[in-house]
Structures are given as C-alpha cells and as structure tokens.
Enzyme design. Structure first.
Site, mmCIF file in Angstrom:
data_model
loop_
_atom_site.group_PDB
_atom_site.id
_atom_site.type_symbol
_atom_site.label_atom_id
_atom_site.label_comp_id
_atom_site.label_asym_id
_atom_site.label_seq_id
_atom_site.Cartn_x
_atom_site.Cartn_y
_atom_site.Cartn_z
ATOM 1 N N THR A 15 -7.535 -18.213 -21.974
ATOM 2 C CA THR A 15 -8.881 -18.361 -21.424
ATOM 3 C C THR A 15 -8.901 -18.334 -19.894
ATOM 4 O O THR A 15 -9.972 -18.275 -19.292
ATOM 5 C CB THR A 15 -9.520 -19.674 -21.901
ATOM 6 N N GLY A 16 -7.744 -18.405 -19.250
ATOM 7 C CA GLY A 16 -7.681 -18.334 -17.796
ATOM 8 C C GLY A 16 -7.785 -16.898 -17.303
ATOM 9 O O GLY A 16 -7.636 -15.940 -18.067
ATOM 10 N N GLN A 18 -5.752 -15.116 -15.277
ATOM 11 C CA GLN A 18 -4.516 -14.354 -15.402
ATOM 12 C C GLN A 18 -4.178 -14.082 -16.858
ATOM 13 O O GLN A 18 -3.744 -12.973 -17.213
ATOM 14 C CB GLN A 18 -3.365 -15.095 -14.704
ATOM 15 N N LYS A 41 -10.371 -25.653 -25.681
ATOM 16 C CA LYS A 41 -11.185 -24.447 -25.605
ATOM 17 C C LYS A 41 -11.126 -23.630 -26.887
ATOM 18 O O LYS A 41 -11.468 -22.442 -26.907
ATOM 19 C CB LYS A 41 -10.756 -23.595 -24.409
ATOM 20 N N THR A 95 5.735 -19.135 -15.652
ATOM 21 C CA THR A 95 5.428 -20.082 -14.580
ATOM 22 C C THR A 95 6.632 -20.375 -13.696
ATOM 23 O O THR A 95 7.752 -20.564 -14.178
ATOM 24 C CB THR A 95 4.933 -21.398 -15.188
ATOM 25 N N GLU A 96 6.387 -20.438 -12.374
ATOM 26 C CA GLU A 96 7.419 -20.891 -11.441
ATOM 27 C C GLU A 96 7.105 -22.317 -10.997
ATOM 28 O O GLU A 96 6.052 -22.864 -11.295
ATOM 29 C CB GLU A 96 7.513 -19.959 -10.230
ATOM 30 N N GLU A 210 21.083 -10.491 -7.411
ATOM 31 C CA GLU A 210 20.839 -10.878 -6.023
ATOM 32 C C GLU A 210 21.813 -11.986 -5.662
ATOM 33 O O GLU A 210 22.424 -12.593 -6.548
ATOM 34 C CB GLU A 210 19.400 -11.331 -5.829
ATOM 35 N N HIS A 247 14.132 -16.732 -4.107
ATOM 36 C CA HIS A 247 14.286 -17.372 -5.401
ATOM 37 C C HIS A 247 15.025 -18.698 -5.278
ATOM 38 O O HIS A 247 15.968 -18.832 -4.489
ATOM 39 C CB HIS A 247 15.071 -16.463 -6.366
#
Length: 295
Positions: A15-16, A18, A41, A95-96, A210, A247
């Site tokens: 529902t958000g 994003q 919701k 999510t971060e 990396e 990161h």
C-alpha cells in the site's frame, strides 16, 4: 536464491508508494504477485491485488512462496518474522539500516523454519524472461535479457551497470542475485555463486564485488572447484586506505577485505579479474562463452 514465474509472491508494504510502484514493475517482468500485506490496511486492492493485514492472513487464502519487504527499518523484524512463520520459503529484504540485532533474529527464525533470506539492503533478484523481485530494472530490455551468464553483486547500481555491459556485449543473464551491502546477510557471495554453479541455465558466473568484508575471499575456495568460468570485477580498489565507503559492509580489517587481497584470492582460484565492467564481455569470450545471439 532464484525465483520462477510459477512461484507466488506477497508484497509486504504494497500500500506504500514504493511498494505499489515496484509491484507494477515486477509484474511487467512476469512475477506472479498474488497478495499484499500491510498491517491495518487489509480489505482493499492495489492494482487488482488483494491486501491483507498480515502474511499469516494472506496465507489462509493463497499459497505463498516468496515475500518481498517494502517496509521501514524498524518494521523489518516483525514483517520478516510474519512471513517466515506463515511458511514463506524465500524472503527478500530490500530495507537498509536494519538494526543488526533484528537481522540476526530474522536469520535465526529463517534457519529454524527452513526459509531463505536475501538481504537486507539488497536491490533484489532478476531471472530475465521469468521474474523480478525487488527494485532492479528487470523490465528494461537493454539491461536484462535472457541468457546464460549468472551475476552476483553486492551493489545494485554496479550490478545494473554490469548487466548493461553484458547485454551490450551480446550476452544475456540466466539470473542476477543482489546479495546486499550490509555486513550481516542472509545470502552471501558464496551462497549465490554455489546456486548459480548448480543452475543448469548458467554457463558462466560474474562476481561484482567491492572492497570491505571477506565474502569474495571466502567464495574463492569454492570457485576453485568449479568447472564453469568465473569473471570478477572488484570496485573500490583505488580507494585510499581507511577510506569509508558507501556500504556498511565495506570495512577492511587487518589486510583482509582489501582490493589487493580479494584480487589475489580470486586469481588464485582461477578467476579472471577485470579492471573495468566493459572488459567482462571480452573475458567471457576468452573463456569460450558464446554471446546469446550465437547460442
């Protein structure tokens, strides 16, 4: 962790803004989204997809194989646990900034329930021509196309650049797995490389690493046993010592995790390490991997 077009997906946070936007993009890639879950919701529909108050509630009506989380950092623990306890076998945590103790709790729950976790802080995964779960542009044909090269990347943006370079060089991808850039992850470089090695559609593997952490070095031992060719690009090799990178997992400690250490370990395992993403295509050709147009 790979996903097929037959597997059913629940979007937590549908529902958000994003969640609803990327659910449409994922559906464009063939992803079978059957439900959404947003506490308080339930009962509405977003783009024709029914929304429930929890994954547990959605699981009473739908068979759920995969969950993807579009939720804030402090909501990840409850949301991921909801999915895992409802029997979802694959959980993708985009999510971060998730607290480390919450990540450890989620991974422990997943281990106890036999579930797998991708992330946190992952851009997701793409199986071109089949499905996309996350925020990678799997719908863009100039970036992702069906092929035989599997890609493992800690970075979503670097992974996108490498995928673009592969398509420009005439190759497509069997799968893209974005493992995420945090120090504590549900799926490591080794886990992802092993899965691509066991995947029949994958002819060669590209590792996008990396500086920081030791995951590429830890994967090198397994890579040395592989018959499939592996090409690697390690970002940040020219960064000054002790420079903090983007990161959270980009931490060099006692020499391990440095660009030099990673390159040495990978080359010792028989990996071709390139200096630029544009060199990946020629490196694959040198290994005898044919471009998609010639297969």
């Amino acid at each position: 962790m790979l996903v097929s077009s037959e597997e059913s997906v629940v979007v937590q946070g549908l529902t958000g803004r994003q969640g609803s936007f990327w659910a449409e993009r994922m559906a464009e890639c063939g992803t079978r989204i059957v439900a959404g879950a947003s506490p308080g919701k339930g009962g509405r529909e977003i783009g024709g997809v029914p929304v429930y108050d929890s994954v547990a509630e959605a699981a009473r009506t739908h068979s759920l194989d995969v969950s993807v989380l579009f939720v804030p950092p402090l909501a990840v623990r409850a949301a991921a646990t909801d999915a895992i306890e409802a029997g979802v076998g694959k959980v993708v945590v985009l999510t971060e900034h998730v607290p480390y103790q919450d990540v450890m709790h989620v991974l422990a729950e997943a281990r106890d329930h036999g579930a797998r976790v991708l992330g946190p802080n992952t851009a997701g995964l793409v199986v071109p021509g089949a499905a996309s779960v996350g925020i990678m542009p799997g719908f863009a044909g100039n970036i992702f196309a069906p092929g035989t090269v599997g890609v493992v990347s800690r970075s979503g943006s670097l992974g996108t650049l490498v995928a673009l370079n592969l398509v420009q060089a005439g190759y497509g991808q069997s799968a893209f797995i974005g493992i995420g850039g945090d120090p504590i992850l549900g799926t490591t470089t080794l886990d992802a490389v092993r899965e691509l090695d066991e995947d029949d559609r994958t002819e060669a593997v590209v590792v996008v690493g990396e500086i920081g952490g030791t995951m590429e070095e830890e994967a090198a031992g397994y890579i040395a046993t592989m018959s499939k060719p592996v090409v690697a690009f390690i970002a940040g090799r020219s960064a000054p010592p002790d420079r903090r990178m983007g990161h959270a997992g980009a931490i060099v400690s006692a020499g391990r995790g440095s660009g030099k250490s990673k390159v040495e370990a990978l080359r010792s395992a028989g990996v071709t390490v390139v200096d630029l993403p544009s060199e990946i295509g020629p490196a694959l050709r040198a290994h005898g991997v044919r471009p998609a147009a010639l297969q």
